[in-house]
Design a protein around this motif. Structure first.
Motif, mmCIF file in Angstrom:
data_model
loop_
_atom_site.group_PDB
_atom_site.id
_atom_site.type_symbol
_atom_site.label_atom_id
_atom_site.label_comp_id
_atom_site.label_asym_id
_atom_site.label_seq_id
_atom_site.Cartn_x
_atom_site.Cartn_y
_atom_site.Cartn_z
ATOM 1 N N ALA A 109 84.262 29.714 35.946
ATOM 2 C CA ALA A 109 85.082 28.596 35.469
ATOM 3 C C ALA A 109 85.988 28.059 36.566
ATOM 4 O O ALA A 109 86.085 26.841 36.759
ATOM 5 C CB ALA A 109 85.907 29.029 34.258
ATOM 6 N N ASP A 156 83.990 26.242 39.543
ATOM 7 C CA ASP A 156 83.521 24.889 39.269
ATOM 8 C C ASP A 156 84.649 23.884 39.055
ATOM 9 O O ASP A 156 84.398 22.688 38.999
ATOM 10 C CB ASP A 156 82.614 24.894 38.028
ATOM 11 N N ARG A 186 84.816 26.220 29.425
ATOM 12 C CA ARG A 186 83.916 27.214 30.031
ATOM 13 C C ARG A 186 84.220 28.632 29.555
ATOM 14 O O ARG A 186 83.406 29.525 29.722
ATOM 15 C CB ARG A 186 84.036 27.184 31.566
#
Length: 185
Positions: free
Chosen positions: A136, A139, A42
């Motif tokens: 980042a 999640d 990410r």
């Protein structure tokens, strides 16, 4: 009120202690990346970017350098006053909040946007880097205690219980010696 800020800063930033603490933090970061593999992916576009995470209630900060995947970000302990004034390793983004808020953000337990607008979270510099980092970790589903104690194999469950008790005790101690400061002052 007893202030432990200066002795703690001196202790943690002594070369041997700093090296050991950085080693442990980087090992934990590598473990988090192994357990949450999408995390470095990410942040691919931001490899090489630095972000200063400065707890308002601790005398030290972390300088995070994002690495290309699959590497874990590299963490360095720094004196926040020196990073701001030295101009060396100037971070692209700086994130400031109390340590409890920063941990809750890392674990995705609180809304970073609400904290930002209430000024309990201060973000300066390159907002794109800060938002990418926040997205980042949001999640990733990080649970610091469970992730850290997973390294104990068959002893992970008792280690996790002990870790949760210790963090509760540390939080109570921290609140006692570091009263809540207003972030809007």
């Amino acid at each position: 009120m007893i202030s432990v800020q200066t002795p703690l800063r001196r202790f943690l930033l002594l070369p041997g202690n700093r090296h050991l603490t950085e080693h442990l933090l980087n090992a934990l970061t590598a473990l988090l990346v192994r357990r949450h593999g999408a995390l470095p992916e990410r942040l691919t576009d931001f490899a090489g970017a630095t972000c200063l995470v400065a707890p308002l209630d601790l005398p030290i900060a972390l300088l995070i350098t994002l690495q290309p995947p699959p590497q874990a970000p590299r963490l360095q302990l720094v004196d926040p006053a020196r990073v701001d004034s030295a101009g060396v390793n100037q971070p692209r983004a700086t994130i400031r909040a109390d340590i409890a808020t920063l941990v809750e953000l890392l674990e995705g337990r609180i809304d970073g946007d609400a904290l930002f607008f209430s000024r309990d979270l201060v973000v300066e510099g390159d907002m794109e880097v800060a938002v990418a980092l926040r997205n980042a970790v949001d999640d990733a589903g990080i649970d610091l205690i469970a992730d850290a104690t997973s390294a104990f194999g068959p002893f992970a469950a008792p280690a996790e219980r002990l870790g949760r008790r210790m963090t509760g005790f540390a939080a109570r101690l921290h609140r006692r010696f570091n009263p809540v400061r207003s972030h809007t002052a």
